[in-house]
Design a protein around this motif. Sequence first.
Motif, mmCIF file in Angstrom:
data_model
loop_
_atom_site.group_PDB
_atom_site.id
_atom_site.type_symbol
_atom_site.label_atom_id
_atom_site.label_comp_id
_atom_site.label_asym_id
_atom_site.label_seq_id
_atom_site.Cartn_x
_atom_site.Cartn_y
_atom_site.Cartn_z
ATOM 1 N N ALA A 1 -6.577 -3.475 8.030
ATOM 2 C CA ALA A 1 -5.650 -2.750 7.155
ATOM 3 C C ALA A 1 -4.616 -1.996 7.983
ATOM 4 N N ASP A 2 -3.384 -2.007 7.502
ATOM 5 C CA ASP A 2 -2.311 -1.233 8.120
ATOM 6 C C ASP A 2 -2.293 0.128 7.439
ATOM 7 N N SER B 1 -0.262 -1.887 1.934
ATOM 8 C CA SER B 1 -1.509 -2.439 2.439
ATOM 9 C C SER B 1 -2.685 -1.519 2.131
ATOM 10 N N THR C 1 -6.457 -2.097 -0.519
ATOM 11 C CA THR C 1 -7.696 -1.976 0.249
ATOM 12 C C THR C 1 -8.573 -0.864 -0.297
ATOM 13 N N LEU D 1 -3.192 -7.747 -3.977
ATOM 14 C CA LEU D 1 -2.300 -8.298 -2.953
ATOM 15 C C LEU D 1 -1.248 -9.214 -3.565
#
Length: 64
Positions: free
Chosen positions: A17-18, A24, A28, A60
């Motif tokens: 994950a960013d 992002s 998550t 997503l």
Amino acid sequence: MPLGVMVILAAYTLRGADWGAASSLVPTVLALAVTVGLHLWLRNAVTSTFAGTAVYVALLALVF
């Protein structure tokens, strides 16, 4: 063993994950919350894993 599989999947997802980008981070965190919530409620690892994965993929698809 199901708990071990869930921990490995969660670690793999969170590792990639960013954490600086909200696009992002939101899918998550929401998918993780759904997975943990369902697992605590239903005590069924298969259901919670599949539901969390479905939520993650759906989010997503909506974000990107």
